[in-house]
Structure formats: C-alpha cells, structure tokens
Motif scaffolding. Structure first.
Motif, PDB file in Angstrom:
ATOM      1  N   THR A 131       0.833  -1.192   0.000  1.00  0.00           N
ATOM      2  CA  THR A 131       0.000   0.000   0.000  1.00  0.00           C
ATOM      3  C   THR A 131       0.872   1.250   0.000  1.00  0.00           C
ATOM      4  O   THR A 131       1.960   1.251   0.551  1.00  0.00           O
ATOM      5  N   THR A 132       0.382   2.314  -0.636  1.00  0.00           N
ATOM      6  CA  THR A 132       1.015   3.624  -0.522  1.00  0.00           C
ATOM      7  C   THR A 132       0.255   4.436   0.507  1.00  0.00           C
ATOM      8  O   THR A 132      -0.964   4.591   0.407  1.00  0.00           O
ATOM      9  N   ARG A 133       0.987   4.942   1.508  1.00  0.00           N
ATOM     10  CA  ARG A 133       0.357   5.657   2.619  1.00  0.00           C
ATOM     11  C   ARG A 133       0.801   7.125   2.572  1.00  0.00           C
ATOM     12  O   ARG A 133       1.990   7.420   2.569  1.00  0.00           O
ATOM     13  N   PHE A 134      -0.190   8.013   2.552  1.00  0.00           N
ATOM     14  CA  PHE A 134       0.071   9.433   2.368  1.00  0.00           C
ATOM     15  C   PHE A 134      -0.101  10.200   3.689  1.00  0.00           C
ATOM     16  O   PHE A 134      -1.043   9.961   4.446  1.00  0.00           O
ATOM     17  N   TYR A 135       0.834  11.107   3.933  1.00  0.00           N
ATOM     18  CA  TYR A 135       0.775  11.951   5.124  1.00  0.00           C
ATOM     19  C   TYR A 135       1.138  13.375   4.745  1.00  0.00           C
ATOM     20  O   TYR A 135       1.847  13.611   3.760  1.00  0.00           O
ATOM     21  N   GLN A 136       0.666  14.315   5.541  1.00  0.00           N
ATOM     22  CA  GLN A 136       1.068  15.710   5.391  1.00  0.00           C
ATOM     23  C   GLN A 136       1.578  16.220   6.726  1.00  0.00           C
ATOM     24  O   GLN A 136       0.904  16.115   7.745  1.00  0.00           O
ATOM     25  N   PHE A 137       2.811  16.729   6.720  1.00  0.00           N
ATOM     26  CA  PHE A 137       3.432  17.295   7.912  1.00  0.00           C
ATOM     27  C   PHE A 137       3.504  18.814   7.745  1.00  0.00           C
ATOM     28  O   PHE A 137       4.208  19.317   6.872  1.00  0.00           O
ATOM     29  N   LYS A 138       2.789  19.538   8.593  1.00  0.00           N
ATOM     30  CA  LYS A 138       2.930  20.986   8.659  1.00  0.00           C
ATOM     31  C   LYS A 138       3.860  21.311   9.823  1.00  0.00           C
ATOM     32  O   LYS A 138       3.493  21.128  10.991  1.00  0.00           O
ATOM     33  N   VAL A 139       5.069  21.746   9.506  1.00  0.00           N
ATOM     34  CA  VAL A 139       6.026  22.127  10.544  1.00  0.00           C
ATOM     35  C   VAL A 139       5.671  23.543  10.968  1.00  0.00           C
ATOM     36  O   VAL A 139       5.784  24.490  10.183  1.00  0.00           O
ATOM     37  N   GLN A 140       5.213  23.671  12.216  1.00  0.00           N
ATOM     38  CA  GLN A 140       4.665  24.949  12.663  1.00  0.00           C
ATOM     39  C   GLN A 140       4.979  25.165  14.145  1.00  0.00           C
ATOM     40  O   GLN A 140       5.272  24.215  14.873  1.00  0.00           O
ATOM     41  N   THR A 141       4.929  26.411  14.570  1.00  0.00           N
ATOM     42  CA  THR A 141       5.171  26.735  15.974  1.00  0.00           C
ATOM     43  C   THR A 141       3.840  26.774  16.725  1.00  0.00           C
ATOM     44  O   THR A 141       2.794  27.128  16.162  1.00  0.00           O
TER      45      THR A 141
ATOM     46  N   VAL B 141       5.132  19.340  14.587  1.00  0.00           N
ATOM     47  CA  VAL B 141       4.495  18.891  13.345  1.00  0.00           C
ATOM     48  C   VAL B 141       2.997  18.774  13.597  1.00  0.00           C
ATOM     49  O   VAL B 141       2.563  18.116  14.560  1.00  0.00           O
ATOM     50  N   ASN B 142       2.227  19.477  12.789  1.00  0.00           N
ATOM     51  CA  ASN B 142       0.757  19.475  12.870  1.00  0.00           C
ATOM     52  C   ASN B 142       0.266  19.923  14.246  1.00  0.00           C
ATOM     53  O   ASN B 142      -0.799  19.498  14.716  1.00  0.00           O
ATOM     54  N   GLY B 143       1.063  20.746  14.928  1.00  0.00           N
ATOM     55  CA  GLY B 143       0.657  21.280  16.209  1.00  0.00           C
ATOM     56  C   GLY B 143       0.682  20.281  17.345  1.00  0.00           C
ATOM     57  O   GLY B 143       0.132  20.548  18.423  1.00  0.00           O
TER      58      GLY B 143
ATOM     59  N   ILE C 261       5.559  20.656   4.829  1.00  0.00           N
ATOM     60  CA  ILE C 261       5.377  22.084   4.558  1.00  0.00           C
ATOM     61  C   ILE C 261       5.973  22.860   5.717  1.00  0.00           C
ATOM     62  O   ILE C 261       5.554  22.699   6.869  1.00  0.00           O
ATOM     63  N   ASN C 262       6.957  23.686   5.439  1.00  0.00           N
ATOM     64  CA  ASN C 262       7.648  24.424   6.493  1.00  0.00           C
ATOM     65  C   ASN C 262       6.989  25.778   6.706  1.00  0.00           C
ATOM     66  O   ASN C 262       7.133  26.689   5.901  1.00  0.00           O
ATOM     67  N   MET C 263       6.283  25.911   7.829  1.00  0.00           N
ATOM     68  CA  MET C 263       5.569  27.145   8.165  1.00  0.00           C
ATOM     69  C   MET C 263       6.277  27.912   9.284  1.00  0.00           C
ATOM     70  O   MET C 263       5.703  28.805   9.889  1.00  0.00           O
TER      71      MET C 263
ATOM     72  N   ALA D  52      14.537  18.291  19.215  1.00  0.00           N
ATOM     73  CA  ALA D  52      14.128  18.319  20.616  1.00  0.00           C
ATOM     74  C   ALA D  52      12.613  18.281  20.750  1.00  0.00           C
ATOM     75  O   ALA D  52      12.081  17.741  21.732  1.00  0.00           O
ATOM     76  N   THR D  53      11.900  18.841  19.766  1.00  0.00           N
ATOM     77  CA  THR D  53      10.428  18.816  19.791  1.00  0.00           C
ATOM     78  C   THR D  53       9.808  18.281  18.509  1.00  0.00           C
ATOM     79  O   THR D  53       8.608  18.000  18.484  1.00  0.00           O
ATOM     80  N   VAL D  54      10.601  18.150  17.455  1.00  0.00           N
ATOM     81  CA  VAL D  54      10.067  17.681  16.172  1.00  0.00           C
ATOM     82  C   VAL D  54      10.440  16.212  16.009  1.00  0.00           C
ATOM     83  O   VAL D  54      11.500  15.868  15.461  1.00  0.00           O
ATOM     84  N   TYR D  55       9.588  15.352  16.518  1.00  0.00           N
ATOM     85  CA  TYR D  55       9.845  13.909  16.441  1.00  0.00           C
ATOM     86  C   TYR D  55       8.547  13.137  16.651  1.00  0.00           C
ATOM     87  O   TYR D  55       7.567  13.671  17.186  1.00  0.00           O
TER      88      TYR D  55
END
Length: 569
Positions: free
Chosen positions: A30-40, A55-57, A77-79, A140-143
C-alpha cells in the motif's frame, strides 16, 4: 449443470480469483500518504509558556504507521522561520537516498514557506522506528514514531500481546533550541542540561508545576503488553524501568532479538526497543520512570527523572503510586548487562571475508581559541574551544547538499581522503602523554570514504580519553550492522572476542565508556550516507563523516535521479 453453464462458471471463478490476487497485492504493498505541517505552537510546561516547533501542532508529533514493503509519501510544509528537514531514523532508504533527510548531506534544508515531498519504501523492514528533524537541534520537539507492522499473514515470533503502546523518551528545554545551539557554538563551551526529561511529552510530578502533566497507561490485569520504546532525546542516554515489573526485550532497532528479561533498560538517542510487560502484580498504580545515564565526568546533566503511570484498571483513585527505582546515573555495569543479553533471534549471515578494515577513533577535542573576546568565545577547558572528531577530523558541514554535489560531480565541496586509521597513534583510553592544550587539537574538513558496491566492511570504533571518556551513540544512515564485539580499554586484535553467530543487528551502537565496539555490514545501498554520534552536541562539534557507496552493475543497484522538487540551498 448444463454444458453451456460450465464455461461461464469457470470464467466467473477465474475472474474472482484474479480480483483476490489483485487485492492481496494491494494489501501487501500500500502507498500511505501523510502531510506534515512544521509549525510553531505555544506550549506550557514547567511553569512557563514558550513557543516550540512541532508537526501538525502536536508534541510529540503524529505517528506514521505502515506494513512491511509499503510506500510512504510525506509532504512536509515548512511554516516556521527556521530551515528544516525530516530524517526517517532506521529506514534504510534502499535506492532512495535523496529522501534520507540530514540537512546539507542528502538535501538542502526546506526553507521557510517551502515544501518537499519524501517518497520512500520500507523495503523488507518491520518494527519500531523514529522520524525526527535533522536540522540544528529542532528534533528536541520535532519527532514522532514510525511503526512498520509485519505483513498481515506474518505473525510475531512471540505470543501476540493483548495491546501495545508507544513510549517516547525525550528532553525538554525552556529556551529556543535553535538559539541555544548557536549560543553554545559561539561560546566554545559545553551545552546546558535539559530542563526536564519527558515521557510522551509529559515531565511528570517530580518537576515544578507538573503534577498533572503525567502520561498514563491503563492496564488490564494479567494481560501482556508490547511497549515500543523510543529515545527521542538529543544529548542524553536514558534508563527506563517500571516499578515491580520485568521487561522482556524482543526487538532492538527494528530487528527481532532472542527474548531477554531484565528489570531496566538503557536506550541511546535514536535507539528503539520493543519490550513485553505482563501485568502480574497486585491491582494498583505503578511508576514508569526514565532518567539519565551519564558516563562522562565533570559534565552537568539533568538528574531528575520523568515519571508516568502504569495503572491497573480497578485501582482505587487514591492508590499510592509504587515508585520505580532507576540505576545510579553512571551505572556502566547495568548498561553492559543489557547489551550482553542482546542476540539476533536466529543465526545470521555475518560477513566473514572482509574487503575494507576501518579503525575510527571517536572523542572530544579542545581546540585553541584565538578570539579577541576570550571571556565569551573561549569557554572550553583551559580557555579553549570544545570540538569533536572521528580519527581526529572534525567534520565541517558545507552549505550545499553533498549528495547533489557528488551526483553532479561538482568539485571543491568535499574530499575523498578520510583516514581509515587514526592520524595520531597513542594510548587512546588514557590519552596522550603531552599536555591536553597541545594534544587535542582536531583538524577540520569535509572528508568522505568511498566503498565499491557490495563491499564487506568491518569498523572498529575506539573511544578516546584525550579529554574524557563516555558512551558515544554512533548511528549509520542507510544501513544496519552486526555488533560483533565490544569491551572496555584499547582494542587488541589478539584478545578481542567476536560473536559471528547471532550478534544483534542494529543501526545505532553505544560505544562503551573508554572502550571499543566492532561492527560489520555489507555496503549494498548506493548513495551517500552520514555516520555520526547521535548526541546532537557532538554532531554540532564535528563527530561525523560520510560514506559513499558506488553504484552496482545493475539498474536496481544504482542511485536514481534526484527528485524534481529537491530543495535548493
């Protein structure tokens, strides 16, 4: 049945069989799709509200799940105002080196306002893995966890657990970690310790203002649970235990192991470990605890443990929590005992005839400081500047993608002359006999080692004592390796004992305090791969190098073209 009906029935049966085969194929790949919004986001911990990158709040970030051989597609997506990349720790990226993620190694960072889509297959891999940022100290927080399950028809090599939980061990800073890294680099001195340890983002009641910031698992008595442990910390190795419960290790770094039962485990940053725990105690509330393993001397560190609850269903609301007992912070014996118990589940095919022997020293350096502002810039030992190195070469990260430069045959960005033996010969554990200020200067450079496709490699990592000895977590991208031996002291070929029958197969190894570790692997993944200490401060200081694996003779043994949307520097 009439004669005319038989052919129709046969065609219908064949059609249904074909659909079933097609569906099985889809289920297995299967192909599995995700969207990561890197945001503060604004987050309150330890009595303070601060802005952190997520990521995604979410903190920790969202889980990715797949089955063996699935394809994973993640649009990032780097926000934020910072550069970023995402590394898929432990995923070998077979023929997909472009998506490995370390900044300025396999790609330029994703700049603010830009995006990049990672597209890779988890080929012949299953188990517990980790994704994290690979720029500055953002991880440190993006994981978050990356869980790859066996195919539907493939059972675990142990009795199926009643349920499973993912446990992410982390470190938390109140300061902005990007600014913190910059400050440490400018000062030339050591980093400050984290303000707290965390379990799934929560510090627990040992810290100020944290009595309600406690992670909790609800447990059914007499059932067995699978806990997926992940050390997502950036500068500390950590112990983990559960009060009055035994932990049975069944997987490390995404590879099954022979079951090994212990009261506590130690994970280095980036390491994953699956354990089985049976709820065989009296109904009540028990502590899960994580705390420091600090093997270096004269280093400041956080010594307050993070606590979570392992609570049996049916426990009274006012139940007294049974405390968990962690080893003392420098318990080298506890670490060695667990490592001694790790064995591959079955006999394995360890390379016997070696094509390339490497001897790599790893250690901390003190470079001379020639700053006109020594009070602010020369805060290392003896008014020097701290650095780190492999074979006395402190890695310099260029501001280009080294993989792209290699692919396009661009010159001037790196050299192919990383020494395969130390440039300095001395007693590595005890340090050189000369004065430290004159003996620990490292050379700087962006140097690589080149391997032919299919080369069988042996590396001896030797921990040095030029400044201090400590357990270094060394991580290799793009490959796993057999840990065939390790011990304290200097490596001696005449006395070293190797396990060539069932050594553990890992991607991150803690090289023992003042000792050595030996690994073997086959360089069968074309591309450019980072080898580095997984303490972020040591990587920042230069304890890294790069391996280049040439293309093989077949198309399926060759690095493909770069993706069209590869970020630019």
């Amino acid at each position: 049945m009439t004669d005319s009906a038989a052919p129709c029935l046969f065609r219908l049966s064949f059609f249904l069989f074909t659909l079933q085969v097609m569906n099985v194929g889809r289920i297995s790949a299967t192909t599995r799709f995700y969207q990561f919004k890197v945001q503060t986001i604004r987050l309150t911990r330890l009595c303070q509200t601060n802005e952190i990158v997520t990521v995604n709040g979410k903190f920790p970030g969202p889980a990715i799940s797949a089955q063996e051989d699935d394809r994973i597609v993640v649009k990032v997506i780097n926000m934020t105002p910072y550069n970023t990349t995402i590394h898929w720790h432990g995923i070998k990226q077979k023929l997909s080196c472009w998506y490995d993620g370390p900044s300025y190694i396999t790609q330029c960072p994703i700049q603010s306002g830009q995006s990049f889509t990672y597209n890779f297959k988890v080929a012949q891999q299953k188990g517990t893995f980790l994704w994290h940022a690979h720029f500055s100290w953002l991880r440190a927080t993006v994981y978050g966890p990356l869980i790859v399950y066996p195919k539907a028809s493939v059972p675990y090599p142990f009795k199926k657990p009643f349920n499973e939980h993912t446990i992410l061990l982390g470190e938390y800073w109140l300061k902005n970690v990007v600014e913190l890294e910059q400050h440490v680099l400018e000062s030339g001195g050591p980093p400050p310790p984290a303000d707290a340890f965390t379990i799934n983002g929560q510090p627990g009641p040992n810290y100020n203002c944290s009595s309600k910031d406690v992670y909790e698992i609800q447990i059914v008595p007499r059932k067995t649970y699978l806990l997926r442990l992940i050390n997502a910390g950036i500068n500390m190795e950590t112990f983990f235990t559960i009060a009055n419960h035994r932990l049975t290790i069944v997987e490390v770094d995404g590879e099954y192991t022979k079951p090994y039962t212990t009261e506590r485990v130690m994970l280095v940053p980036g390491q994953t470990m699956n354990i089985l725990v049976t709820a065989d105690q009296a109904v009540g509330r028990y502590s899960m605890a994580t705390g420091p393993y600090e093997s270096a001397k004269n280093v400041k560190f956080q010594n307050t443990s993070a606590i979570a609850n392992f609570q049996y269903i049916g426990a009274l609301p006012n139940s007294v929590t049974v405390p968990a007992k962690l080893p003392i912070f420098n318990d080298n014996i506890a670490v060695k005992t667990v490592m001694d118990g790790l064995r591959s589940l079955n006999a394995v095919d360890v390379p016997r005839n070696i094509d390339a022997h490497l001897f790599i020293t790893i250690g901390i350096n003190v470079n001379k400081c020639n700053s006109e502002n020594p009070n602010n810039k020369c805060q290392g030992p003896r008014k020097g500047r701290l650095a780190a190195s492999m074979n006395n070469i402190s890695f310099v990260e260029p501001k280009v993608s080294i993989l792209e430069a290699y692919y396009k045959q661009l010159e001037g960005y790196f050299t192919l002359d990383f020494p395969t033996t130390p440039e300095k010969a001395y007693d590595f554990v005890n340090g050189a006999p000369n004065d430290i200020a004159n003996d620990t200067q490292a050379a700087n450079g962006t140097r690589a080692i080149v391997f032919e496709y299919g080369s069988r490699i042996q590396i001896i990592f030797q921990n040095t004592g030029t400044l201090t000895t400590e357990n270094h977590p060394i991580h290799l991208h793009g490959h796993s390796f057999y840990v065939i031996g390790y011990s304290t002291g200097n490596y001696d070929q005449q006395t070293a004992q190797f396990n060539l029958e069932d050594p553990p197969y890992m991607n991150t190894i803690g090289v023992p305090v003042g000792g050595w570790a030996a690994i073997r692997f086959v360089a069968n993944n074309p591309g450019l791969w980072l080898l580095h200490c997984h303490f972020d401060i040591h990587q920042t200081w230069g304890m890294s190098t790069i391996f280049i694996v040439k293309n093989g003779k077949k198309v399926q043994e060759s690095l493909p073209h770069p993706p069209a949307d590869l970020p630019k520097c």
